[in-house]
Design an enzyme around this catalytic site. Structure first.
Site, PDB file in Angstrom:
ATOM      1  N   TYR A  33      47.282  45.724  32.539  1.00 51.27           N
ATOM      2  CA  TYR A  33      48.634  45.454  33.023  1.00 51.27           C
ATOM      3  C   TYR A  33      49.019  44.010  32.765  1.00 51.27           C
ATOM      4  O   TYR A  33      48.172  43.185  32.424  1.00 51.27           O
ATOM      5  CB  TYR A  33      48.757  45.807  34.515  1.00 51.27           C
ATOM      6  CG  TYR A  33      48.127  44.805  35.465  1.00 51.27           C
ATOM      7  CD1 TYR A  33      46.754  44.708  35.602  1.00 51.27           C
ATOM      8  CD2 TYR A  33      48.915  43.946  36.223  1.00 51.27           C
ATOM      9  CE1 TYR A  33      46.180  43.792  36.478  1.00 51.27           C
ATOM     10  CE2 TYR A  33      48.354  43.024  37.107  1.00 51.27           C
ATOM     11  CZ  TYR A  33      46.990  42.954  37.227  1.00 51.27           C
ATOM     12  OH  TYR A  33      46.430  42.045  38.088  1.00 51.27           O
ATOM     13  N   ARG A  52      48.449  38.204  25.659  1.00 49.92           N
ATOM     14  CA  ARG A  52      47.310  38.616  26.503  1.00 49.92           C
ATOM     15  C   ARG A  52      47.249  40.140  26.633  1.00 49.92           C
ATOM     16  O   ARG A  52      46.161  40.726  26.660  1.00 49.92           O
ATOM     17  CB  ARG A  52      47.354  37.959  27.875  1.00 49.92           C
ATOM     18  CG  ARG A  52      46.087  38.298  28.680  1.00 49.92           C
ATOM     19  CD  ARG A  52      46.024  37.605  30.003  1.00 49.92           C
ATOM     20  NE  ARG A  52      47.176  37.948  30.818  1.00 49.92           N
ATOM     21  CZ  ARG A  52      47.534  37.292  31.908  1.00 49.92           C
ATOM     22  NH1 ARG A  52      46.833  36.246  32.318  1.00 49.92           N
ATOM     23  NH2 ARG A  52      48.600  37.673  32.593  1.00 49.92           N
ATOM     24  N   ARG A 101      39.147  65.576  33.174  1.00 51.89           N
ATOM     25  CA  ARG A 101      38.374  64.371  33.512  1.00 51.89           C
ATOM     26  C   ARG A 101      37.069  64.366  32.739  1.00 51.89           C
ATOM     27  O   ARG A 101      36.361  65.374  32.722  1.00 51.89           O
ATOM     28  CB  ARG A 101      38.080  64.341  35.016  1.00 51.89           C
ATOM     29  CG  ARG A 101      37.248  63.126  35.448  1.00 51.89           C
ATOM     30  CD  ARG A 101      37.083  63.090  36.955  1.00 51.89           C
ATOM     31  NE  ARG A 101      36.320  61.926  37.388  1.00 51.89           N
ATOM     32  CZ  ARG A 101      34.998  61.892  37.537  1.00 51.89           C
ATOM     33  NH1 ARG A 101      34.269  62.974  37.313  1.00 51.89           N
ATOM     34  NH2 ARG A 101      34.386  60.790  37.932  1.00 51.89           N
ATOM     35  N   LYS A 150      42.665  42.086  31.635  1.00 52.48           N
ATOM     36  CA  LYS A 150      43.519  42.274  32.823  1.00 52.48           C
ATOM     37  C   LYS A 150      43.627  43.765  33.158  1.00 52.48           C
ATOM     38  O   LYS A 150      44.640  44.411  32.884  1.00 52.48           O
ATOM     39  CB  LYS A 150      44.903  41.642  32.576  1.00 52.48           C
ATOM     40  CG  LYS A 150      45.697  41.401  33.855  1.00 52.48           C
ATOM     41  CD  LYS A 150      46.834  40.446  33.602  1.00 52.48           C
ATOM     42  CE  LYS A 150      47.808  40.330  34.756  1.00 52.48           C
ATOM     43  NZ  LYS A 150      47.253  39.813  35.991  1.00 52.48           N
ATOM     44  N   GLU A 182      37.952  32.150  40.768  1.00 56.32           N
ATOM     45  CA  GLU A 182      39.420  32.094  40.824  1.00 56.32           C
ATOM     46  C   GLU A 182      39.874  32.732  42.123  1.00 56.32           C
ATOM     47  O   GLU A 182      39.052  33.167  42.936  1.00 56.32           O
ATOM     48  CB  GLU A 182      40.031  32.796  39.606  1.00 56.32           C
ATOM     49  CG  GLU A 182      39.623  34.246  39.484  1.00 56.32           C
ATOM     50  CD  GLU A 182      40.067  34.920  38.183  1.00 56.32           C
ATOM     51  OE1 GLU A 182      41.095  34.535  37.617  1.00 56.32           O
ATOM     52  OE2 GLU A 182      39.366  35.853  37.758  1.00 56.32           O
ATOM     53  N   LEU A 206      40.216  35.476  34.664  1.00 56.76           N
ATOM     54  CA  LEU A 206      41.361  35.847  33.848  1.00 56.76           C
ATOM     55  C   LEU A 206      41.930  34.580  33.202  1.00 56.76           C
ATOM     56  O   LEU A 206      42.045  33.547  33.864  1.00 56.76           O
ATOM     57  CB  LEU A 206      42.441  36.512  34.701  1.00 56.76           C
ATOM     58  CG  LEU A 206      43.579  37.069  33.848  1.00 56.76           C
ATOM     59  CD1 LEU A 206      43.146  38.342  33.128  1.00 56.76           C
ATOM     60  CD2 LEU A 206      44.814  37.334  34.674  1.00 56.76           C
TER      61      LEU A 206
HETATM   62  N1  PDD Z   1      47.779  38.140  38.700  1.00 60.92           N
HETATM   63  N2  PDD Z   1      43.507  35.480  37.942  1.00 60.92           N
HETATM   64  C1  PDD Z   1      43.685  36.735  38.363  1.00 60.92           C
HETATM   65  C2  PDD Z   1      42.496  37.493  38.859  1.00 60.92           C
HETATM   66  C3  PDD Z   1      44.964  37.325  38.345  1.00 60.92           C
HETATM   67  O1  PDD Z   1      45.131  38.595  38.762  1.00 60.92           O
HETATM   68  C4  PDD Z   1      46.069  36.556  37.883  1.00 60.92           C
HETATM   69  C5  PDD Z   1      47.460  37.121  37.797  1.00 60.92           C
HETATM   70  C6  PDD Z   1      45.837  35.236  37.455  1.00 60.92           C
HETATM   71  C7  PDD Z   1      46.929  34.355  36.927  1.00 60.92           C
HETATM   72  O2  PDD Z   1      47.347  34.781  35.659  1.00 60.92           O
HETATM   73  P1  PDD Z   1      48.842  34.530  35.154  1.00 60.92           P
HETATM   74  O3  PDD Z   1      49.086  33.078  35.287  1.00 60.92           O
HETATM   75  O4  PDD Z   1      48.812  34.975  33.760  1.00 60.92           O
HETATM   76  O5  PDD Z   1      49.755  35.338  36.051  1.00 60.92           O
HETATM   77  C8  PDD Z   1      44.539  34.739  37.488  1.00 60.92           C
HETATM   78  C9  PDD Z   1      49.085  38.759  38.658  1.00 60.92           C
HETATM   79  C10 PDD Z   1      50.206  37.819  38.934  1.00 60.92           C
HETATM   80  C11 PDD Z   1      49.080  39.970  39.562  1.00 60.92           C
HETATM   81  O6  PDD Z   1      48.090  40.671  39.536  1.00 60.92           O
HETATM   82  O7  PDD Z   1      50.084  40.249  40.250  1.00 60.92           O
END
Ligand code: PDD
Length: 286
Positions: A33, A52, A101, A150, A182, A206
């Site tokens: 996503y 990405r 499945r 992601k 993170e 990420l």
């Molecule tokens: N999340 N690390 C993780 C685990 C994340 O899920 C996200 C983003 C980030 C930051 O990435 P970016 O700057 O590209 O948004 C870092 C999104 C916002 C979400 O899951 O809603």
């Protein structure tokens, strides 16, 4: 007003959108996503998120269902149809519906499932939390080993968010081998003097699109960057801390595990980076 959502090439009222119970995203969390923010009806850092998405799809060999131009046109259409001024676009691509499945992947010609929807967030960039900052607690990082992809496997981040809230905090920083990886859904930073410290890119985190832009802008502003892991103890002794993500932009962090960071107020460098980032992103929005 009912939202108009995108499902496999069609724009539908949200109540009419349907996905198979056999979809790999549903039964296997086999999907990726992106979340892209929208300010004044324009997409923030679309090329970064697009790149990405392609990397995540390639890493899982899901294949590329749409071209970059298709995504851009679809995102703009959703913004227009849902009259989004400020908000978010959520896009999910899964390995599709094999009709049953099975742990084995379906044949390569199985069409991917592509869905997208908008979330209206009026005043997204004026979030009052940026004035007070977030409280963070630390929790063990119990996610899988390819956090650079992601994927929609968000159960542990979701559990960690709930555990943080149960402790009266806003979010959790995840810790592995003594160092912060993170946040549950954001990248984590501390500041000491003129130096920003954030974990280096690897499979452990990420590769945030906001992170890349903020580090570039910080360098241009003559700040020093150290890309390395840091401990929760180093964070509690830091002058400032903050997180970045597409939905929070640059969000100051004011305490960690109950200990105030600096003077317990949002730091100057975080506030400045938030301003610089938002200015720059509004200029380059599509
Ligand atoms: N999340 N690390 C993780 C685990 C994340 O899920 C996200 C983003 C980030 C930051 O990435 P970016 O700057 O590209 O948004 C870092 C999104 C916002 C979400 O899951 O809603």
């Amino acid at each position: 007003m009912s939202r108009t959502v995108y499902v496999n090439g069609e724009y539908l009222p949200e109540g009419e959108a349907k996905i198979s119970i056999f979809d790999r995203g549903f039964v296997m969390a086999d999907g990726v996503y992106e979340v892209v923010s929208v300010l004044d009806g324009k997409l923030i850092d679309f090329p970064g998120h697009q790149a990405r998405l392609n990397r995540s799809l390639d890493a899982l060999e899901i294949g590329q269902p749409l071209s970059d131009e298709d995504y851009l046109a679809m995102f703009r259409e959703l913004v227009t149809r849902n009259q989004i001024g400020d908000g978010l676009i959520y896009l999910q691509v899964t390995r599709g519906n094999p009709g049953d499945r099975d742990f084995a992947y379906p044949p390569k010609d199985t069409p991917q499932t592509v869905v997208a929807f908008t979330q209206a967030k009026p005043g997204l960039a004026e979030n009052p939390a940026a004035q007070t900052g977030w409280k963070i607690v630390t929790l063990p990082d119990q996610r899988w080993g390819r956090r650079d992809i992601k994927t929609v496997q968000l159960l542990y981040p979701s559990m960690a968010k709930m555990a943080a809230k149960a402790q009266g905090a806003d979010d959790a920083w995840l810790v592995e081998d003594g160092k912060v990886t993170e946040g549950t859904s954001n990248n984590a930073y501390i500041v000491k003097g003129n130096t920003i410290v954030t974990r280096e890119l690897s499979h452990d985190i990420l590769h945030g699109i906001t992170r890349a832009a903020v580090l570039r802008l910080a360098r241009e502003a003559q700040l020093q960057i150290e890309e390395r892991g840091f401990t929760p103890e180093e964070a509690s002794a830091a002058d400032e801390a903050f997180v970045t993500s597409a939905s929070a932009f640059v969000m100051p962090v004011v305490s960690i595990d109950g200990a105030e960071i600096g003077d317990g107020k949002p730091g100057k460098i975080a506030a400045r980076l938030r301003e610089i980032y938002l200015d720059e992103m509004r200029k380059t929005a599509l």
